[in-house]
Design an enzyme around this catalytic site. Structure first.
Site, PDB file in Angstrom:
ATOM      1  N   GLY A  82       0.899  -0.885   0.167  1.00 22.87           N
ATOM      2  CA  GLY A  82      -0.505  -0.472   0.417  1.00 22.87           C
ATOM      3  C   GLY A  82       0.961   1.426   0.228  1.00 22.87           C
ATOM      4  CG  ASP A 198      -7.281   0.939   8.292  1.00 27.51           C
ATOM      5  OD1 ASP A 198      -8.061   2.005   7.740  1.00 27.51           O
ATOM      6  OD2 ASP A 198      -5.211   1.708   7.648  1.00 27.51           O
TER       7      ASP A 198
END
Length: 409
Positions: A82, A198
């Site tokens: 990512g 998250d």
């Protein structure tokens, strides 16, 4: 490395752009003496390759009279990537142990906040940091490598597995996974003072044999200090609490509770409850279920929005969102987690004693294949510090009290 400050990494760089008081550890954590020279001294190795077969050699120890020890890892495959960098599976050549190595670009001016957080964590439902090292490239870029325990599956992939089979996930797994999520959140919120920021199925690792769950990826995690601002553009969209969508900067750990409520709903439904296509659309999806927030609820989320005119939409009854055979306890817990007002959301510790999880406390509870459940009640003293005796008695059922020899109930 120079210890200048805690790095506000890409996902966590706060709105000021500079290192502020919010980036310093709160007073009560200073006693923990987080230092670079902990047992896991971060050595620097050359090379930044993650291709299959590449071997990384590093050393650990060598401080406080400990002998230096050489450890070699062979990269096997990339398992995630990512904006933060890359995660690859590797094998320790000395022990044969499989590990996950998370490699992130490191700003030389700062300490890495994720590393600082990971060094504090020690819990059965949180992925553990084994050690760390730095690596450099030909361009003189510095990378931090976090060597983590390897857990093969994620809750996200388990959900996809049942969807492919066109089946609902067995309710005992929903209970098991959600219970362990809340236990990890109770630990990081109450014991460490950290908000994960998250929570989503991709960041919840699962051992497919034992069904033990471990929270991972602390790249966005932060100590939230009352009165100090934080960025609101945090957390993956489907799991983002409404106060974040409203642009709140003084939010609390209740944002993690909202995200966990979204994960629970997704486990029950087999698909995200609020599948927004953009930030604004995310709010629309929430309003379609919870109805238009009242003026008071908006004030709780972000006082600057109280004059804004929202379309008046009635709440959709929870029992119509879930199928008729859904246990009422499941629906009740979802409704207590997904509240507009952050202070009305059921805290992680309180969620653990909710009746939805009573089946897990039954001494005869087993996995569908007849095996024992993973350890659920092996609380350490600091996990239950300050918890009323009646609540402790509920959290640790009688048959499991030998797992907590320190308890005197």
């Amino acid at each position: 490395m120079a210890s200048v400050g805690i790095e506000p990494s890409a996902a966590v760089r706060e709105s000021t752009g500079n290192v502020t008081d919010a980036d310093r550890l709160p007073e009560e954590m200073k006693d923990m003496k987080i230092q670079d020279d902990k047992e896991m001294e971060a050595t620097i190795v050359n090379g930044n390759v993650t291709e299959t077969g590449h071997i990384i050699v590093t050393t650990i120890g060598g401080r406080n009279g400990q002998p230096k020890q050489t450890i070699s890892y062979m990269a096997e495959r990339v398992v995630g990537h990512g904006s933060f960098g890359v995660v690859f599976q590797a094998k320790c050549l000395e022990t044969g142990e499989t590990v996950a190595i998370k490699k992130v670009l490191q700003d030389r001016r700062y300490k890495n906040r994720e590393l600082q957080t990971m060094r504090l964590l020690d819990h059965p439902n949180v992925v553990s940091l084994k050690h760390c090292f730095f690596s450099t490239t030909e361009k003189d870029e510095l990378y931090l490598n976090l060597v983590l325990e390897y857990v093969p599956e994620t809750v996200h992939r388990v959900i996809k597995h049942y969807n492919k089979l066109n089946q609902r996930m067995p309710l005992v797994y929903v209970k098991l996974y959600t219970y362990q999520i809340f236990r990890s959140l109770s630990y990081i919120h109450r014991c460490i003072g950290v908000c994960h920021r998250d929570i989503k199925p991709q960041n919840l690792l699962v051992n497919p044999h034992t069904h033990q769950v471990k929270l991972c990826d602390f790249g966005s995690a932060k100590v939230l200090v009352k009165g100090e601002p934080n960025i609101s553009y945090i957390c993956s969209r489907y799991y983002r609490a409404p106060e974040l969508i409203f642009g709140a900067t003084e939010y609390t750990t209740a944002i993690d509770v909202w995200s966990a409520g979204c994960v629970l709903a997704e486990l029950l439904l087999g698909q995200p409850l609020f599948p927004g296509e953009s930030g604004v659309d995310q709010l629309v999806e929430i309003i379609k279920v919870l109805g238009t927030p009242t003026r008071e609820e908006i004030k709780c989320m972000n006082p600057n929005y109280t004059e804004f005119k929202f379309p008046q939409i009635k709440a959709h009854p929870w029992h119509k969102i879930f199928h008729k055979r859904m246990p009422p306890e499941a629906v009740d817990l979802v409704s207590r987690l997904l509240q507009y007002s952050p202070n009305l959301r059921c805290a992680a510790l309180d969620s653990l004693v909710h009746p939805f999880f009573d089946e897990l406390r039954d001494p005869n509870a087993r996995l569908p294949n007849g095996r024992f459940l993973p350890p659920l009640f092996n609380f350490k003293p600091h996990e239950l510090k300050g918890v009323p005796v009646e609540m402790v008695a509920k959290l640790v059922p009688e048959h499991a009290r030998k797992q907590c020899p320190w308890l005197s109930l």
